[in-house]
Design a protein around this motif. Structure first.
Motif, PDB file in Angstrom:
ATOM      1  N   ASN A 158      55.050   8.031  56.698  1.00  0.00           N
ATOM      2  CA  ASN A 158      55.342   6.825  57.464  1.00  0.00           C
ATOM      3  C   ASN A 158      55.622   7.213  58.908  1.00  0.00           C
ATOM      4  O   ASN A 158      56.402   8.133  59.166  1.00  0.00           O
ATOM      5  CB  ASN A 158      56.550   6.099  56.862  1.00  0.00           C
ATOM      6  N   HIS A 192      51.910   4.214  56.278  1.00  0.00           N
ATOM      7  CA  HIS A 192      52.382   3.068  57.054  1.00  0.00           C
ATOM      8  C   HIS A 192      52.567   3.461  58.515  1.00  0.00           C
ATOM      9  O   HIS A 192      52.932   4.609  58.818  1.00  0.00           O
ATOM     10  CB  HIS A 192      53.708   2.538  56.502  1.00  0.00           C
ATOM     11  N   LYS A 213      48.071  -5.408  61.314  1.00  0.00           N
ATOM     12  CA  LYS A 213      47.562  -5.612  59.966  1.00  0.00           C
ATOM     13  C   LYS A 213      47.204  -7.074  59.721  1.00  0.00           C
ATOM     14  O   LYS A 213      46.226  -7.376  59.028  1.00  0.00           O
ATOM     15  CB  LYS A 213      48.607  -5.137  58.944  1.00  0.00           C
ATOM     16  N   ARG A 214      47.966  -7.974  60.273  1.00  0.00           N
ATOM     17  CA  ARG A 214      47.707  -9.409  60.102  1.00  0.00           C
ATOM     18  C   ARG A 214      46.404  -9.830  60.752  1.00  0.00           C
ATOM     19  O   ARG A 214      45.876 -10.906  60.457  1.00  0.00           O
ATOM     20  CB  ARG A 214      48.862 -10.222  60.675  1.00  0.00           C
ATOM     21  N   ASN A 220      51.621  -2.017  60.584  1.00  0.00           N
ATOM     22  CA  ASN A 220      52.446  -2.927  59.777  1.00  0.00           C
ATOM     23  C   ASN A 220      53.427  -3.737  60.610  1.00  0.00           C
ATOM     24  O   ASN A 220      53.638  -4.929  60.345  1.00  0.00           O
ATOM     25  CB  ASN A 220      53.226  -2.129  58.729  1.00  0.00           C
ATOM     26  N   ASP A 235      56.496  -9.696  61.447  1.00  0.00           N
ATOM     27  CA  ASP A 235      55.876  -8.398  61.712  1.00  0.00           C
ATOM     28  C   ASP A 235      55.880  -8.065  63.203  1.00  0.00           C
ATOM     29  O   ASP A 235      55.510  -6.963  63.593  1.00  0.00           O
ATOM     30  CB  ASP A 235      54.446  -8.346  61.165  1.00  0.00           C
ATOM     31  N   SER A 376      59.521  -3.087  54.783  1.00  0.00           N
ATOM     32  CA  SER A 376      58.069  -3.081  54.904  1.00  0.00           C
ATOM     33  C   SER A 376      57.420  -1.868  54.241  1.00  0.00           C
ATOM     34  O   SER A 376      56.364  -1.983  53.615  1.00  0.00           O
ATOM     35  CB  SER A 376      57.665  -3.117  56.382  1.00  0.00           C
ATOM     36  N   PHE A 377      58.071  -0.701  54.356  1.00  0.00           N
ATOM     37  CA  PHE A 377      57.447   0.544  53.909  1.00  0.00           C
ATOM     38  C   PHE A 377      57.740   0.890  52.461  1.00  0.00           C
ATOM     39  O   PHE A 377      56.924   1.518  51.788  1.00  0.00           O
ATOM     40  CB  PHE A 377      57.893   1.706  54.799  1.00  0.00           C
TER      41      PHE A 377
END
Length: 383
Positions: A158, A192, A213-214, A220, A235, A376-377
């Protein structure tokens, strides 16, 4: 007579020769019988270094031997405890994150928000690094000119990438790092990526959008400075600008003069520049000098959206920053008149409260950053 004497001599010579041959055979050629085993020798004296006392034996070194044995046992137990603690530490650490500091704002993140240290301490060093555990996460931080894509060890799955997106040349450099991180994602070397971005002062940050990512990218999370209109607390998050990082040409004397000015000032005036938010706000807070901020939104896209136009400094205001906000500098004389009426004790208490607020602000930002990464991770416990 002579013949008899001759025969006697011959007989003696023959007898001597036979005896010589037998002696030679006995000494050199005859097989030897194994020697019979001797019974062991019994030493009836007391063992060495021991003195018989009655029916017992006294060892004058017995106390030292016992102390050494106890010390050895204690060392063993201490080492065993250290191993258990280290194992427990690893078991409690659920996430490992490596921070790549490729913008000066990374130093504010690590040294001010996290309170972390870097080795070596020399700010001009080519490579600096640090590490600390926070929550369920172990963070390592690397920075310096020697940290370049492909030429350092990626030690975590990460990554937090700290980038500068203020100008075209910085954006070009930042995209090189994003492409490198994307390659690591595609080759499954990391899982990530979060980005802490020193954004454009007019919030023109469209270039980062395709990497999110969206939007079909791989990033992320995005933490960005200034009042970026796309902050959604899902995010994309607003991040404080923080203090300025002093350049190598800054002398110790000039830096100390600036510190002394803040320490001796009850108020620090913060007029707008390209953006309302500036380093001086956070530097004044560090020394307890109350910022007087020109509370107007500057030209550009900061705070603007298709539906509303928000006021500046949303993050600081949401955290209850105890600043003095003015819309026009014509209001300053009234502020100064009020200052004149305050007692020394009141000003001291205000300074203490400001420093305390700023410490709490940094602690809150640190915890929010950690919680957001872990949420998130880390794998979700649901279903």
């Amino acid at each position: 007579m002579r013949a008899a004497r001759k025969r006697l001599c011959s007989a003696l010579v023959l007898a001597y020769g036979l005896f010589s041959l037998y002696a030679a055979y006995t000494v050199f050629l005859r097989p030897r019988r194994p020697a019979a085993a001797r019974p062991p020798h019994r030493d009836r004296r007391p063992p060495r270094d021991r003195v018989a006392v009655g029916n017992e034996e006294w060892n004058p070194w017995e106390g030292d031997e016992r102390n050494e044995l106890v010390a050895s046992q204690q060392r063993y137990e201490a080492n065993l405890k250290a191993i258990k603690n280290a194992r427990s530490h690893l078991e409690q650490t659920s996430l490992r994150v490596q921070v790549w500091g490729k913008a000066a704002i990374g130093l504010y993140l690590w040294q001010h928000i996290f309170g972390g240290h870097l080795q070596p301490a020399d700010v001009t060093a080519q490579w600096r690094e640090g590490g600390q555990k926070a929550g369920k996460t172990y963070f390592s931080f690397i920075t310096g000119p020697s940290v370049v894509p492909g030429y350092f060890s990626v030690e975590a799955e990460n990554v937090v990438l700290v980038l500068n997106g203020r100008e075209k040349a910085k954006i070009t450099y930042a995209t090189q790092w994003l492409h490198y991180a994307q390659t690591l994602i595609q080759t499954h070397k990391i899982h990530h990526v979060a980005v802490v971005l020193l954004g454009d002062e007019q919030c023109n940050n469209e270039w980062i959008q395709p990497y999110l990512k969206r939007r079909g990218g791989f990033v992320n999370l995005l933490f960005v400075t200034y009042d970026y209109a796309l902050v959604n607390e899902e995010d994309i998050f607003q991040w404080p600008l923080g203090v300025a990082t002093w350049q190598p040409q800054e002398t110790n004397e000039s830096f100390k003069n600036y510190q002394d000015a803040l320490l001796q000032s009850d108020l620090t005036l913060c007029p707008v520049g390209i953006n309302t938010e500036c380093y001086r706000i956070y530097e004044a807070c560090s020394y307890g000098s109350l910022p007087v901020i020109e509370d107007v939104m500057t030209p550009g896209d900061c705070g603007n959206s298709s539906t509303y136009h928000s006021p500046p400094l949303q993050l600081l205001k949401a955290m209850g920053a105890p600043f003095i906000f003015i819309k026009n500098w014509k209001e300053l004389p009234a502020v100064l008149d009020k200052e004149k009426k305050m007692s020394l004790q009141e000003k001291i208490q205000r300074r203490k409260k400001l420093i305390e607020w700023y410490q709490n602000f940094k602690a809150w930002m640190r915890q929010k950053f950690i919680n957001t990464l872990e949420h998130s991770f880390l794998p979700s416990d649901k279903g």
